[in-house]
Design an enzyme around this catalytic site. Structure first.
Site, mmCIF file in Angstrom:
data_model
loop_
_atom_site.group_PDB
_atom_site.id
_atom_site.type_symbol
_atom_site.label_atom_id
_atom_site.label_comp_id
_atom_site.label_asym_id
_atom_site.label_seq_id
_atom_site.Cartn_x
_atom_site.Cartn_y
_atom_site.Cartn_z
ATOM 1 N N GLU A 19 4.931 -6.314 -6.502
ATOM 2 C CA GLU A 19 4.048 -6.546 -5.338
ATOM 3 C C GLU A 19 3.074 -7.673 -5.618
ATOM 4 O OE1 GLU A 19 4.147 -5.979 -2.397
ATOM 5 O OE2 GLU A 19 2.128 -6.396 -1.705
ATOM 6 N N LYS B 95 2.818 -11.193 -3.344
ATOM 7 C CA LYS B 95 1.552 -11.670 -2.757
ATOM 8 C C LYS B 95 1.307 -13.135 -3.146
ATOM 9 C CE LYS B 95 0.842 -9.165 -0.093
ATOM 10 N NZ LYS B 95 2.003 -8.406 -0.134
ATOM 11 N N HIS C 254 15.858 -9.811 -21.793
ATOM 12 C CA HIS C 254 17.268 -10.047 -21.453
ATOM 13 C C HIS C 254 17.419 -11.293 -20.580
ATOM 14 C CE1 HIS C 254 18.118 -6.113 -23.164
ATOM 15 N NE2 HIS C 254 17.021 -5.721 -22.565
ATOM 16 N N TRP D 12 -6.042 2.453 20.045
ATOM 17 C CA TRP D 12 -4.963 2.224 19.075
ATOM 18 C C TRP D 12 -4.459 3.626 18.741
ATOM 19 C CZ3 TRP D 12 -2.080 -1.291 16.432
ATOM 20 C CH2 TRP D 12 -1.505 -0.897 15.235
ATOM 21 N N GLU E 130 3.932 -15.505 -1.607
ATOM 22 C CA GLU E 130 4.008 -15.693 -0.144
ATOM 23 C C GLU E 130 2.749 -16.328 0.434
ATOM 24 O OE1 GLU E 130 4.303 -12.228 2.370
ATOM 25 O OE2 GLU E 130 3.102 -11.029 1.033
ATOM 26 N N LYS F 60 4.604 -11.668 10.691
ATOM 27 C CA LYS F 60 4.038 -10.365 10.324
ATOM 28 C C LYS F 60 5.104 -9.278 10.420
ATOM 29 C CE LYS F 60 1.096 -7.412 8.986
ATOM 30 N NZ LYS F 60 0.798 -7.414 7.529
ATOM 31 N N CYS G 223 -9.114 1.440 17.280
ATOM 32 C CA CYS G 223 -9.729 1.555 18.612
ATOM 33 C C CYS G 223 -11.019 0.747 18.643
ATOM 34 C CB CYS G 223 -10.068 3.016 18.920
ATOM 35 S SG CYS G 223 -8.672 4.112 18.897
ATOM 36 N N ARG H 294 -8.492 -6.234 17.675
ATOM 37 C CA ARG H 294 -8.376 -5.014 16.839
ATOM 38 C C ARG H 294 -7.059 -4.317 17.057
ATOM 39 N NH1 ARG H 294 -13.507 -3.131 15.294
ATOM 40 N NH2 ARG H 294 -12.939 -0.951 15.444
ATOM 41 N N ASN I 267 -13.744 6.113 18.399
ATOM 42 C CA ASN I 267 -12.909 5.433 17.405
ATOM 43 C C ASN I 267 -12.981 6.258 16.134
ATOM 44 O OD1 ASN I 267 -11.455 3.660 15.795
ATOM 45 N ND2 ASN I 267 -13.288 2.502 15.222
ATOM 46 N N GLY I 268 -11.819 6.715 15.662
ATOM 47 C CA GLY I 268 -11.804 7.504 14.421
ATOM 48 C C GLY I 268 -10.762 8.608 14.504
HETATM 49 C C1 AGP Z 1 4.508 -8.440 2.755
HETATM 50 O O1 AGP Z 1 3.268 -9.067 2.452
HETATM 51 C C2 AGP Z 1 5.251 -9.191 3.834
HETATM 52 N N1 AGP Z 1 4.451 -9.351 4.992
HETATM 53 C C3 AGP Z 1 6.633 -8.593 4.101
HETATM 54 O O2 AGP Z 1 7.339 -8.527 2.878
HETATM 55 C C4 AGP Z 1 6.639 -7.182 4.726
HETATM 56 O O3 AGP Z 1 6.181 -6.245 3.791
HETATM 57 C C5 AGP Z 1 8.084 -6.836 5.110
HETATM 58 O O4 AGP Z 1 8.531 -7.774 6.071
HETATM 59 C C6 AGP Z 1 8.223 -5.402 5.674
HETATM 60 O O5 AGP Z 1 7.475 -5.281 6.837
HETATM 61 P P1 AGP Z 1 7.327 -3.797 7.476
HETATM 62 O O6 AGP Z 1 6.537 -2.977 6.498
HETATM 63 O O7 AGP Z 1 6.602 -4.020 8.769
HETATM 64 O O8 AGP Z 1 8.701 -3.248 7.666
#
Ligand code: AGP
Length: 607
Positions: free
Chosen positions: A479, A483, A502, A75, A486, A602, A2, A28, A101-102
């Protein structure tokens, strides 16, 4: 998250200033907007669901007379996006307006008390209790400042609020507890806002409000007091030399770095989740014949880590499944006794929603963990938890990942409690450690960031990386790999360390960087063997290791240290932080844009 804004003018109308300021807070993320002004002894409010331009089109936000006013971009955290849930919220008399906001943790019990005393509510929000408490305090002949002061002393949680009342029409009273609040000072105007961009084009003289401070804005300027003892605080404005683009990132060069640094705040938010939502989810999980944890990308890594948590803590076997494979792999097996917990920060990922639809058609119970209230996942799930990370602008998931882990560990802990699988002492210890995590993450970023920056310079030109971990750290390794891959476009492989023998070890040659995620947990002995195997073949060992683990540090070419004493199942949260920062600084070293990596979106809303 928010956004709040308020302004007191010596002349002219506040509404257009508020409208323009809210537009500058759009980044935001929000789902509804509203404004309130005071004019000739009357409180005037306009608000609606939707984007600012849409709401302005419908209600004309500028057509609100008055030299003082407040505004809000919402939000949704409590209560779906709607006009009635939009801020500002008012008291019974319609003479007090509040924007917030909070998260008010104890709003349910306060709302019940207020209703018992005859107050009526319009919305489902936590915020709406605030004007009603202030109303009661004003009826006790308090001044507006005294009334707000008494009111916030009854609130638990996080808040930045701005309050106006026709009783004292020339004042805005604002208070900060954790949620950000800044004051802008111009020639004939004074502003309060969640963030500097809201007033930066109007003035670059800003005062940062600290936690536990109350500020009174009037045509005489601003006055700061401490909530704890009402003592006066003198704080001069500082000159902000950011351009508007930098201001949206609060001075960070990229949203991704800002969001990595926001993680302590976001994890604290996940520790304030409403009990009833967690309890409901736990009940479904407890009754399940089988549990599938379904997600994509980073969210899948959170599910993988969660499978260790559910197994080790609650003795519940769960199946972490990459969503795009769910229908093929389990589409015919999932049934009425199945529970599918879908994890998706966007709540809109097509592969995940596809898996959810298949599960629903087979009468399975679908649960959701998401960051966006009102997303498709929240509409199709039988029950869901919103992780309250606020919007994540960077394409790479960072703060939403650690928030997912925090929520999933709370579910595992509750399930273990419900099933009597862990002692009360152990539960209390785990809960205490979980509460410490935000501070640990804060300290970790502070102490390791500079070293990680140097590591990125050292390894910038390497052509391929290994990420290895055992047990729950295999999820952290996956993970960390994602990172780096990507956002720095660095080819990388990730495996459970035991698997490296293996096949993957065939890639190793002198100088090949291998990043080990190796907390001193039950897997330490075996991972030590993996480190020695790699070292024997000339690999460059980078270890993310517990502080003081001299044995592993002596084998590593470089290491990053994590504070000791963390329970194994909580380790993915702090251990991923160095990997996020490494990926970010590698991207910078390689001239990549960490916020907008090529080929990626995203939210992947296509299959
Ligand atoms: C992660 O850094 C990526 N942006 C991507 O793998 C993301 O986690 C994946 O597309 C899942 O998105 P979601 O959590 O919105 O479902």
């Amino acid at each position: 998250m928010c956004g709040i804004f308020g302004c007191v003018l010596k002349n002219g109308d506040a509404a257009p200033i508020i409208h323009a300021a809210l537009k500058r807070l759009e980044y935001r993320g929000y789902d509804s907007v509203g404004e309130a002004t005071i004019h000739e002894g009357r409180l005037l409010t306009k608000k609606g669901q939707g984007k600012i331009d849409e709401v302005h089109e419908t209600y004309n936000l500028d057509a609100l007379p008055g030299q003082i006013g407040i505004g809000h971009t919402r939000w949704a955290t409590h209560g779906a996006p709607s006009r009635v849930n939009a801020h500002p919220h008012t008291d019974c008399s319609g003479k007090i307006a509040v924007v917030h906001n909070g998260i008010i943790e104890n709003f349910s019990e306060l709302k019940k008390e207020l209703e018992e005393r005859g107050h009526t509510f319009q919305s489902k929000t936590d915020t709406e209790i605030i004007p009603h408490i202030i109303e009661e305090e004003l009826e006790r002949n308090n001044t507006l400042v005294e009334a707000v002061h008494s009111a916030v002393e009854r609130l638990n949680g996080s808040y930045a609020i701005a309050v106006i009342s026709v009783k004292e029409p020339g004042k805005i009273v604002c208070v900060r507890k954790e949620s950000p609040l800044v004051i802008g000072i111009a020639e004939d105007e004074v502003y309060c806002a969640s963030d500097i961009p809201a007033f930066l084009p109007l003035t670059n003289n800003a005062v940062i409000v600290e936690n536990g401070e109350l500020v009174v804005l009037s045509d005489k300027g601003y006055e700061i007091r401490k909530i704890v003892d009402k003592s006066s605080v003198t704080r001069k404005p500082e000159v902000i030399d950011w351009d508007p683009a930098m201001a949206e990132k609060q001075g960070y060069p990229h949203f991704m770095l800002k969001e990595i640094h926001e993680q302590p705040f976001c994890i604290r938010n996940t520790l304030r989740l409403q009990e009833q939502y967690l309890e409901l989810m736990t009940t479904f999980l407890d009754r399940a014949g089988e549990v599938f944890l379904v997600a994509c990308g980073t969210s899948y890594h959170a599910c993988l880590a969660a499978s260790y948590m559910f197994s080790k803590l609650a003795m519940l076997a769960t199946h972490p499944i990459i969503a795009s494979e769910f229908v093929e792999q389990h589409g015919r097996a999932v049934n009425i006794d199945s529970v599918v917990l879908a994890v998706s920060q966007s709540g809109e990922t097509a592969d995940t929603l596809d898996a959810v639809e298949c599960a629903r058609q087979r009468a399975a119970t679908v649960l959701g963990l998401t960051n966006i209230i009102g997303s498709t996942l929240t509409r199709v799930a039988r029950a869901y938890v919103c992780q309250q990370s606020h919007p994540e602008i960077g394409v790479a998931a960072t703060k939403t990942f650690t928030s997912q882990l925090s929520v999933l560990s709370q579910l595992a802990l509750r399930l273990a409690k419900k099933r009597g699988k862990v002692s009360h002492v152990e539960i209390e210890q785990l809960e205490e450690k979980l509460e410490q995590i935000p501070d640990i993450v804060e300290g970790l970023i502070e102490t390791q960031e500079e070293k990680i920056k140097q590591l990125a310079k050292k390894y910038r030109d390497k052509q391929c990386f290994f990420f290895l971990g055992r047990g729950v750290s295999s999820a952290s390794a996956l993970e960390g790999r994602l990172k780096l891959l990507e956002i720095a476009y660095a080819p990388a492989l990730a495996y459970p360390a035991g698997e490296s023998k293996h096949g993957p070890i065939g890639l190793i040659e002198p100088g090949f960087p291998v990043i080990f995620v190796c907390p001193s947990d039950g897997t330490r002995k075996t991972i030590l063997g993996n480190i020695m195997e790699m070292k024997a073949r000339g690999a460059s060992i980078i270890a993310v290791v517990e502080e003081g683990d001299e044995g592993i540090k002596s084998l590593a070419d470089d290491y990053l240290e994590i504070p000791p004493g963390l329970p194994e199942i909580l380790s993915p949260i702090p251990y991923v932080i160095p990997l996020q920062l490494f990926a970010y600084y590698m991207a910078i070293e390689r001239g990549c844009d960490p916020d907008q990596p090529r080929n990626l979106a995203k939210s992947v809303t296509v299959k």
